[in-house]
Design a protein around this motif. Structure first.
Motif, short mmCIF file in Angstrom:
data_model
loop_
_atom_site.label_atom_id
_atom_site.label_comp_id
_atom_site.label_asym_id
_atom_site.label_seq_id
_atom_site.Cartn_x
_atom_site.Cartn_y
_atom_site.Cartn_z
N MET A 1 28.62 -25.97 71.16
CA MET A 1 27.98 -24.93 70.83
C MET A 1 28.37 -23.78 71.84
O MET A 1 28.63 -22.61 71.89
N LYS A 2 28.13 -24.17 73.14
CA LYS A 2 28.34 -23.32 74.41
C LYS A 2 29.57 -22.62 74.44
O LYS A 2 29.73 -21.54 74.65
N GLU A 3 30.55 -23.70 74.00
CA GLU A 3 32.18 -23.10 74.27
C GLU A 3 32.29 -22.02 72.95
O GLU A 3 32.80 -20.97 73.32
N ILE A 4 31.51 -22.12 71.90
CA ILE A 4 31.61 -21.14 70.88
C ILE A 4 31.18 -19.84 71.29
O ILE A 4 31.55 -18.66 71.22
N ILE A 5 29.85 -19.91 71.98
CA ILE A 5 29.04 -18.67 72.43
C ILE A 5 30.24 -17.91 73.25
O ILE A 5 29.99 -16.87 73.31
N LEU A 6 30.71 -18.76 74.42
CA LEU A 6 31.35 -18.18 75.35
C LEU A 6 32.84 -17.56 74.74
O LEU A 6 33.10 -16.50 75.18
N ALA A 7 33.24 -18.12 74.04
CA ALA A 7 34.32 -17.69 72.88
C ALA A 7 33.98 -16.29 72.48
O ALA A 7 34.64 -15.19 72.41
N LEU A 8 32.87 -16.24 71.83
CA LEU A 8 32.44 -15.17 71.22
C LEU A 8 32.23 -13.86 72.11
O LEU A 8 32.63 -12.70 71.96
N PRO A 29 44.48 -19.70 66.52
CA PRO A 29 43.75 -21.02 65.70
C PRO A 29 42.74 -21.70 66.30
O PRO A 29 42.56 -21.80 67.68
N ALA A 30 41.86 -22.38 65.60
CA ALA A 30 40.78 -23.29 66.04
C ALA A 30 39.68 -22.46 65.79
O ALA A 30 39.63 -21.44 65.88
N PHE A 31 38.58 -23.27 65.75
CA PHE A 31 36.99 -22.60 65.55
C PHE A 31 36.74 -21.96 66.60
O PHE A 31 36.23 -20.54 66.36
N ALA A 32 36.84 -22.15 67.84
CA ALA A 32 36.47 -21.47 68.99
C ALA A 32 37.25 -20.30 68.98
O ALA A 32 37.01 -19.18 69.35
#
Length: 59
Positions: A1-8, A29-32
């Protein structure tokens, strides 16, 4: 989840920069990567939304 927030957050900042330089939005590509794209899109839109307000302040 941390990776997603940082990517956002990173994507949002990149979106601001890309909008400022009138560059096309990149799409990894990829979810992040998708989270980054959403951030870029939001940054692009916020930049476009902020410009009229900023220009009125400095008139």
């Amino acid at each position: 989840m941390k990776e997603i927030i940082l990517a956002l957050i990173t994507g949002f900042i990149v979106g601001l920069v890309f909008a400022a330089f009138k560059l096309p939005i990149p799409a990894p590509p990829a979810f992040a990567g998708v989270a980054g794209i959403v951030g870029i899109y939001l940054g692009f839109k916020v930049f476009a939304w902020m410009i009229p307000m900023v220009t009125q302040v400095f008139k």
